[in-house]
Structures are given as C-alpha cells and as structure tokens.
Design a protein around this motif. Structure first.
Motif, PDB file in Angstrom:
ATOM      1  N   LEU A  81       2.997  -9.643  -3.865  1.00 47.49           N
ATOM      2  CA  LEU A  81       3.559  -8.283  -3.791  1.00 47.49           C
ATOM      3  C   LEU A  81       2.927  -7.372  -4.844  1.00 47.49           C
ATOM      4  O   LEU A  81       2.591  -6.213  -4.558  1.00 47.49           O
ATOM      5  N   ILE A  82       2.750  -7.900  -6.066  1.00 49.16           N
ATOM      6  CA  ILE A  82       2.144  -7.083  -7.139  1.00 49.16           C
ATOM      7  C   ILE A  82       0.739  -6.649  -6.722  1.00 49.16           C
ATOM      8  O   ILE A  82       0.372  -5.469  -6.831  1.00 49.16           O
ATOM      9  N   HIS A  83      -0.051  -7.595  -6.224  1.00 51.94           N
ATOM     10  CA  HIS A  83      -1.427  -7.255  -5.830  1.00 51.94           C
ATOM     11  C   HIS A  83      -1.446  -6.356  -4.592  1.00 51.94           C
ATOM     12  O   HIS A  83      -2.255  -5.435  -4.500  1.00 51.94           O
ATOM     13  N   ASP A  84      -0.533  -6.605  -3.675  1.00 49.98           N
ATOM     14  CA  ASP A  84      -0.474  -5.795  -2.453  1.00 49.98           C
ATOM     15  C   ASP A  84      -0.181  -4.327  -2.753  1.00 49.98           C
ATOM     16  O   ASP A  84      -0.634  -3.427  -2.046  1.00 49.98           O
ATOM     17  N   ASP A  85       0.578  -4.073  -3.835  1.00 47.86           N
ATOM     18  CA  ASP A  85       0.966  -2.698  -4.179  1.00 47.86           C
ATOM     19  C   ASP A  85      -0.125  -1.924  -4.915  1.00 47.86           C
ATOM     20  O   ASP A  85      -0.010  -0.701  -5.075  1.00 47.86           O
ATOM     21  N   LEU A  86      -1.152  -2.613  -5.400  1.00 50.54           N
ATOM     22  CA  LEU A  86      -2.192  -1.949  -6.190  1.00 50.54           C
ATOM     23  C   LEU A  86      -2.886  -0.831  -5.411  1.00 50.54           C
ATOM     24  O   LEU A  86      -2.974  -0.903  -4.171  1.00 50.54           O
ATOM     25  N   PRO A  87      -3.410   0.169  -6.115  1.00 52.57           N
ATOM     26  CA  PRO A  87      -4.096   1.273  -5.423  1.00 52.57           C
ATOM     27  C   PRO A  87      -5.223   0.786  -4.511  1.00 52.57           C
ATOM     28  O   PRO A  87      -5.462   1.358  -3.451  1.00 52.57           O
ATOM     29  N   GLU A  88      -5.890  -0.314  -4.903  1.00 51.56           N
ATOM     30  CA  GLU A  88      -6.996  -0.839  -4.078  1.00 51.56           C
ATOM     31  C   GLU A  88      -6.496  -1.464  -2.791  1.00 51.56           C
ATOM     32  O   GLU A  88      -7.277  -1.721  -1.864  1.00 51.56           O
ATOM     33  N   MET A  89      -5.191  -1.782  -2.733  1.00 51.71           N
ATOM     34  CA  MET A  89      -4.604  -2.384  -1.521  1.00 51.71           C
ATOM     35  C   MET A  89      -3.726  -1.323  -0.845  1.00 51.71           C
ATOM     36  O   MET A  89      -4.221  -0.327  -0.387  1.00 51.71           O
ATOM     37  N   ARG A  98      12.327  -0.457  -7.663  1.00 53.00           N
ATOM     38  CA  ARG A  98      11.854   0.117  -8.943  1.00 53.00           C
ATOM     39  C   ARG A  98      10.345   0.367  -8.879  1.00 53.00           C
ATOM     40  O   ARG A  98       9.678  -0.128  -7.973  1.00 53.00           O
ATOM     41  N   PRO A  99       9.829   1.167  -9.831  1.00 51.96           N
ATOM     42  CA  PRO A  99       8.380   1.449  -9.796  1.00 51.96           C
ATOM     43  C   PRO A  99       7.570   0.157  -9.761  1.00 51.96           C
ATOM     44  O   PRO A  99       7.958  -0.842 -10.390  1.00 51.96           O
ATOM     45  N   THR A 100       6.477   0.193  -9.033  1.00 52.01           N
ATOM     46  CA  THR A 100       5.656  -1.019  -8.898  1.00 52.01           C
ATOM     47  C   THR A 100       5.050  -1.415 -10.245  1.00 52.01           C
ATOM     48  O   THR A 100       4.971  -0.603 -11.168  1.00 52.01           O
ATOM     49  N   ASN A 101       4.616  -2.653 -10.318  1.00 49.38           N
ATOM     50  CA  ASN A 101       4.141  -3.214 -11.586  1.00 49.38           C
ATOM     51  C   ASN A 101       3.044  -2.362 -12.220  1.00 49.38           C
ATOM     52  O   ASN A 101       3.096  -2.047 -13.414  1.00 49.38           O
ATOM     53  N   HIS A 102       2.066  -1.931 -11.407  1.00 53.99           N
ATOM     54  CA  HIS A 102       0.946  -1.185 -12.000  1.00 53.99           C
ATOM     55  C   HIS A 102       1.364   0.206 -12.472  1.00 53.99           C
ATOM     56  O   HIS A 102       0.721   0.788 -13.349  1.00 53.99           O
ATOM     57  N   MET A 103       2.450   0.759 -11.905  1.00 55.36           N
ATOM     58  CA  MET A 103       2.939   2.066 -12.368  1.00 55.36           C
ATOM     59  C   MET A 103       3.489   1.960 -13.795  1.00 55.36           C
ATOM     60  O   MET A 103       3.481   2.922 -14.544  1.00 55.36           O
ATOM     61  N   VAL A 104       3.994   0.776 -14.131  1.00 56.75           N
ATOM     62  CA  VAL A 104       4.606   0.587 -15.447  1.00 56.75           C
ATOM     63  C   VAL A 104       3.616  -0.011 -16.452  1.00 56.75           C
ATOM     64  O   VAL A 104       3.546   0.431 -17.601  1.00 56.75           O
ATOM     65  N   PHE A 105       2.855  -1.006 -16.003  1.00 56.63           N
ATOM     66  CA  PHE A 105       2.002  -1.750 -16.949  1.00 56.63           C
ATOM     67  C   PHE A 105       0.519  -1.409 -16.827  1.00 56.63           C
ATOM     68  O   PHE A 105      -0.284  -1.885 -17.607  1.00 56.63           O
ATOM     69  N   GLY A 106       0.161  -0.605 -15.836  1.00 61.74           N
ATOM     70  CA  GLY A 106      -1.255  -0.291 -15.614  1.00 61.74           C
ATOM     71  C   GLY A 106      -1.872  -1.310 -14.661  1.00 61.74           C
ATOM     72  O   GLY A 106      -1.383  -2.436 -14.537  1.00 61.74           O
ATOM     73  N   GLU A 107      -2.962  -0.887 -14.030  1.00 61.70           N
ATOM     74  CA  GLU A 107      -3.560  -1.737 -12.987  1.00 61.70           C
ATOM     75  C   GLU A 107      -4.089  -3.062 -13.526  1.00 61.70           C
ATOM     76  O   GLU A 107      -3.912  -4.110 -12.906  1.00 61.70           O
ATOM     77  N   ALA A 108      -4.737  -3.001 -14.683  1.00 58.10           N
ATOM     78  CA  ALA A 108      -5.348  -4.241 -15.205  1.00 58.10           C
ATOM     79  C   ALA A 108      -4.278  -5.273 -15.531  1.00 58.10           C
ATOM     80  O   ALA A 108      -4.406  -6.454 -15.177  1.00 58.10           O
ATOM     81  N   MET A 109      -3.193  -4.844 -16.176  1.00 56.44           N
ATOM     82  CA  MET A 109      -2.140  -5.803 -16.538  1.00 56.44           C
ATOM     83  C   MET A 109      -1.399  -6.298 -15.293  1.00 56.44           C
ATOM     84  O   MET A 109      -0.989  -7.465 -15.222  1.00 56.44           O
ATOM     85  N   ALA A 110      -1.242  -5.422 -14.299  1.00 56.23           N
ATOM     86  CA  ALA A 110      -0.594  -5.845 -13.042  1.00 56.23           C
ATOM     87  C   ALA A 110      -1.430  -6.927 -12.355  1.00 56.23           C
ATOM     88  O   ALA A 110      -0.897  -7.917 -11.834  1.00 56.23           O
ATOM     89  N   LEU A 111      -2.727  -6.717 -12.389  1.00 53.38           N
ATOM     90  CA  LEU A 111      -3.632  -7.707 -11.802  1.00 53.38           C
ATOM     91  C   LEU A 111      -3.466  -9.054 -12.517  1.00 53.38           C
ATOM     92  O   LEU A 111      -3.332 -10.111 -11.884  1.00 53.38           O
ATOM     93  N   LEU A 112      -3.410  -8.989 -13.848  1.00 54.13           N
ATOM     94  CA  LEU A 112      -3.267 -10.218 -14.638  1.00 54.13           C
ATOM     95  C   LEU A 112      -1.897 -10.870 -14.436  1.00 54.13           C
ATOM     96  O   LEU A 112      -1.787 -12.102 -14.383  1.00 54.13           O
TER      97      LEU A 112
END
Ligand code: GRG
Length: 313
Positions: A81-89, A98-112
């Motif tokens: 779900l975290i990866h699916d929500d990324l801007p690249e997906m 709630r806001p998606t992971n990358h909205m809160v932690f940034g794309e790089a940290m969401a990826l990690l």
C-alpha cells in the motif's frame, strides 16, 4: 457473534502483535521505525491475517499459534500500500483515513519503510518455527508461498500490469470501449491484473494457514481455489467502491478515474461488475463444501467471503 465482530476481535490482537514486533527490531533508525509504524498502526481491516488464522484453525490448531505468520502477511500488504500510493505509482494522498506515508515522511523514507516491512516480514515469519510444534519445514513452505505470491510472478507483476494498463487506456480510450479485439485484450489484461495484484496475496493468506497446519494436497487445493475466487471478488468490489463508495468510510480518495485505470467498473460498468462479484462469492463458498473440517470453522471462512462481498470500505 457477527463476522464483523469476529474480524474486529482478531484484528485487535493482531494490531498489538504488529506494533510489538516492529518496536523490537534491533538497531532500526528511529525515523524509519516511525514511518513503518505510521502505516501499520493506521488501522485497516486486517483481512489477510484474519484469513490466515481462520485457515490454520480449520485443522484443529489454536489461531494464536500463527500470529507471527499473520503479522508477516500484513506487513507485506502494508508495504504494497505504501509503495502503491507513491507519486510514481497511483499518487494518492489519503490511505486508511490519514495522509499517505510519503506525504508525512517524504518519498525516500516511504520507499524505505515499504522495503523494511517487506524484508522484515520474513524474519517475523521465521519466529513461527517451534511455536506449539509447528515444524520448521512448514514455516519454510509458508515462506515460499509468501515470496512466490508477493513477488515477480505474483503481486508485483499485477502492479506492473496495472501500470501498463494506464498507458493502454490513454492510448486507445475510444477504441477499447467499442472494438471487439481491443476489449477482449483489455478483458484479458484486467483479469491478469486482478488475479495477481490483489488475489495472490489473499490466496497466500489462506494457503499459508493451510501449509502451517499441514493440510493435505486436496484440502490445500480447495482452500486455494476458495481464496482465488474470493480475491477476485475483493478487487472487483474495490473497483466498484472506487466509483460509488463513501470516501470517508473508505479512508482514501479514489484515484482510478483520475489515473484512467482499467477496472471492472470502467470496462463493464457497475451493475455487471456487481453481478460478477456475486457469482464469484457463490463459487468461492462452493469450494469449501467438501473440506473434512468442523462445520463451525468452515462457516467462518464462508462468512468472511460474505463480508468481502458486502463490504463498504
Ligand atoms: C515494488 C515499487 C514496488 C511496488 C509494489 C505490489 C505493489 C507495489 C502494490 C500492490 C498493489 C495493490 C495496492 C493492490 C491493491 C490491493 C487492495 C485492494 C488493497 C486494499 O486492501 P484492503 O482493502 O486495505 O484490505 P486495508 O487498509 O483494509 O488493509
């Protein structure tokens, strides 16, 4: 007890176990742990871990004995779900209310965070060996199922097909709706996507429970077929909800139309999609008919299938 209550009760135990297991990963960077816990603890129906426990207990075991495996499948699901929500997906900004992971932690940290949940899922699953006589070979079998169904021949390829389909719709939007050859191609691609993107992990849940219980080949196949039909129904229902569902209840904004996604709702319309979902749930339930297991336990799986069909979130 209603099936909703049954799922909620199990989910609350699973929630505690998930948090505990992520909190005790040694040497984890605090911000990474926070990002992992953010998405894991955001709720979610916990359908996959509940299915795993219900499948395991069909064969006489106690469901709490497979909590590590149940946590492992939910960790893989949450990573997806975290990866699916990324801007690249799919580029979504809301998930699980709630806001998606990358909205809160940034794309790089969401990826990690996704990477870590996927990788650590296997160390959590490993913890299941030795619990109440569950032999290491069975855990190994469950790990093989999880890796196959989540990997390149499974969920990740489903997602790759989904990305290809975005281009497909944009390229031939008018043509695929009318021309026979195009829509047959679209229908084949759509079934491939749904089978792998969604159904494979639902199948893995049920199959892992059966493998950990040491189910025989015939029972394993019946359960796998049950989960395959239910998984397809799950994604068709998701497609319908993306169009007509209550966004508040869903906890996400719905991006299929914006992304010109190939879905059951876009290809066949909402009415025929509902009919297909109903047929699949009937088929799924039929697959349970010959299992030599206590009827009360089989009924739990049949009721979960009904829940999947009726769900509003
Ligand atoms: C490897 C970069 C990379 C990405 C992989 C595999 C993948 C990304 C994404 C998987 C695709 C995906 C998100 C499928 C959708 C399945 C689906 C309907 C998820 C929603 O499941 P629910 O409704 O969610 O059970 P909750 O929040 O209740 O757990």
């Amino acid at each position: 007890m209603s099936i909703e209550k049954f799922i909620a009760r199990r989910a609350s135990v699973i929630n505690g176990e998930l948090v505990l297991r992520v909190k005790r990963i040694p040497a984890c960077r605090p911000r990474l742990r926070e990002a992992m816990l953010y998405s894991l603890a955001a709720g979610g129906k916990r359908l996959r871990p509940v299915l795993l426990t219900a499948s395991y207990e069909l064969f006489g075991g106690a469901w709490r004995d497979v909590l590590p495996a149940a946590c492992a499948i939910e960790m893989v699901h949450t990573y997806s779900l975290i990866h699916d929500d990324l801007p690249e997906m799919d580029d979504d900004d809301m998930r699980r209310g709630r806001p998606t992971n990358h909205m809160v932690f940034g794309e790089a940290m969401a990826l990690l965070a996704g990477d870590a949940l996927l990788t650590n899922a296997f160390s959590v699953l490993y913890e299941n060996s030795g619990i109440k006589g569950i032999r290491a070979e069975r855990v190994l079998e469950a790990a093989g199922i999880l890796a196959r169904r989540a990997g390149a021949g499974g969920m990740v390829s489903g997602q790759a097909g989904d990305l290809e389909a975005e281009g497909f719709l944009k390229l031939g939007e008018r043509a695929w709706k009318s021309a026979g050859a195009q829509s047959a191609k679209a229908a084949r691609l759509l079934d491939y996507i749904h089978q792998h993107k969604t159904s494979d992990l639902i199948m893995a849940s049920v199959e892992m429970g059966a493998a950990l219980a040491g189910a025989g080949a015939r029972d394993f196949k019946a359960l796998s077929d049950f989960a395959g039909a239910m998984g397809l129904c799950f994604q068709i229902t998701d497609d319908i909800l993306d169009v007509v569902g209550d966004k508040k209840k869903l906890g996400k904004s719905g991006s299929d139309v914006r992304n010109a996604k190939l879905t059951y709702a876009s290809l066949y319309g909402v009415g025929p999609s509902k009919a297909k979902a109903a047929a699949l749930i009937a088929l799924a339930r039929k697959k349970l008919a010959d299992l030599p297991c206590p009827p009360a336990r089989v009924k739990i799986l049949a009721d979960i299938a009904g829940f999947v069909y009726r769900r509003e979130k």
